[in-house]
Design a protein around this motif. Sequence first.
Motif, PDB file in Angstrom:
ATOM      1  N   HIS A  56      -9.803 -64.167  43.319  1.00  0.00           N
ATOM      2  CA  HIS A  56     -10.134 -63.489  42.069  1.00  0.00           C
ATOM      3  C   HIS A  56      -8.855 -63.355  41.246  1.00  0.00           C
ATOM      4  CE1 HIS A  56     -10.934 -60.284  39.180  1.00  0.00           C
ATOM      5  NE2 HIS A  56     -12.157 -60.772  39.214  1.00  0.00           N
ATOM      6  N   LEU A  71     -22.968 -66.249  44.962  1.00  0.00           N
ATOM      7  CA  LEU A  71     -22.222 -65.401  44.021  1.00  0.00           C
ATOM      8  C   LEU A  71     -23.146 -64.547  43.164  1.00  0.00           C
ATOM      9  CD1 LEU A  71     -19.382 -67.854  42.961  1.00  0.00           C
ATOM     10  CD2 LEU A  71     -19.153 -65.794  44.361  1.00  0.00           C
ATOM     11  N   VAL A 129      -9.136 -64.043  51.533  1.00  0.00           N
ATOM     12  CA  VAL A 129      -9.493 -63.406  50.267  1.00  0.00           C
ATOM     13  C   VAL A 129      -8.196 -63.086  49.536  1.00  0.00           C
ATOM     14  CG1 VAL A 129     -10.698 -61.489  49.160  1.00  0.00           C
ATOM     15  CG2 VAL A 129     -11.522 -62.361  51.370  1.00  0.00           C
ATOM     16  N   LYS A 179     -23.185 -72.323  45.896  1.00  0.00           N
ATOM     17  CA  LYS A 179     -22.183 -71.288  45.611  1.00  0.00           C
ATOM     18  C   LYS A 179     -22.717 -70.282  44.604  1.00  0.00           C
ATOM     19  CE  LYS A 179     -17.915 -73.905  46.288  1.00  0.00           C
ATOM     20  NZ  LYS A 179     -16.715 -74.395  45.608  1.00  0.00           N
ATOM     21  N   VAL A 186     -14.565 -69.744  44.825  1.00  0.00           N
ATOM     22  CA  VAL A 186     -14.771 -69.835  46.268  1.00  0.00           C
ATOM     23  C   VAL A 186     -14.640 -71.295  46.697  1.00  0.00           C
ATOM     24  CG1 VAL A 186     -16.373 -69.429  48.177  1.00  0.00           C
ATOM     25  CG2 VAL A 186     -16.315 -67.828  46.250  1.00  0.00           C
ATOM     26  N   TRP A 189     -15.213 -65.081  40.199  1.00  0.00           N
ATOM     27  CA  TRP A 189     -14.585 -65.412  41.474  1.00  0.00           C
ATOM     28  C   TRP A 189     -14.599 -66.919  41.659  1.00  0.00           C
ATOM     29  CZ3 TRP A 189     -12.647 -62.411  45.531  1.00  0.00           C
ATOM     30  CH2 TRP A 189     -12.731 -61.030  45.349  1.00  0.00           C
ATOM     31  N   ILE A 191     -19.601 -60.703  48.633  1.00  0.00           N
ATOM     32  CA  ILE A 191     -19.445 -62.152  48.829  1.00  0.00           C
ATOM     33  C   ILE A 191     -19.259 -62.456  50.306  1.00  0.00           C
ATOM     34  CG2 ILE A 191     -18.040 -64.197  48.333  1.00  0.00           C
ATOM     35  CD1 ILE A 191     -17.304 -62.825  45.639  1.00  0.00           C
ATOM     36  N   MET A 221     -11.576 -67.312  49.075  1.00  0.00           N
ATOM     37  CA  MET A 221     -12.135 -66.589  47.926  1.00  0.00           C
ATOM     38  C   MET A 221     -10.957 -66.101  47.093  1.00  0.00           C
ATOM     39  SD  MET A 221     -14.812 -64.184  50.079  1.00  0.00           S
ATOM     40  CE  MET A 221     -14.706 -62.899  48.832  1.00  0.00           C
TER      41      MET A 221
END
Length: 194
Positions: A104, A147, A67, A143, A113, A111, A184, A102
Amino acid sequence: MHIKQVCLLVLVVVLGAGNVSAAGNAPQLTPNVVDESADVSQDTAWLGRLQASLGAIQSNEGIRVLVQFHAKSPPDNEDQHPGDYMRALSAKLGVIQQGILMVHFADDPDWRVWIGDGLTPKFVGKPGNAKEFTENGEMHDAKEAVLTTAMADAARKYALLNLPKMDAKTPASGVLLRLQAGAIVDGLKAKFAH
């Protein structure tokens, strides 16, 4: 994961270190959570819980989940076609085949992914490969389902905190980002649970 390991990983994330070597020839530890934007790293308890959750996915499912929080979106030359940036970053981080990334960006509410190519049949829920699932749109749909559910869950939890309301143009606060990331991860955990 032992308490000492969680504390070490949280310390690595908070300090923003890329690698830590515990002893001379010991393998380097790379944190699963990187906060270049400094949006979430103030809450070390949350980082510890997230790191433990990511570690559980790796232990139980054999899937490494990373992440990352970045201050700015990638430059156009690195992101000319959908998936270019995430594919390159996933390859660099070693999760392009059997991992999840992931990301951001503070200047973008959405986001991104990456689901490793080898994980796509389980993620989509049927036999096939990443190329065909991308071409026929099933990867995008799978996805989006994760999400959409995660964002709704995070928004519901955020509303319960009675914090200032946010519109689509307002950058997400650290609180909302933490809620989104957790939701997530929970959605991914459910997708890949045995």
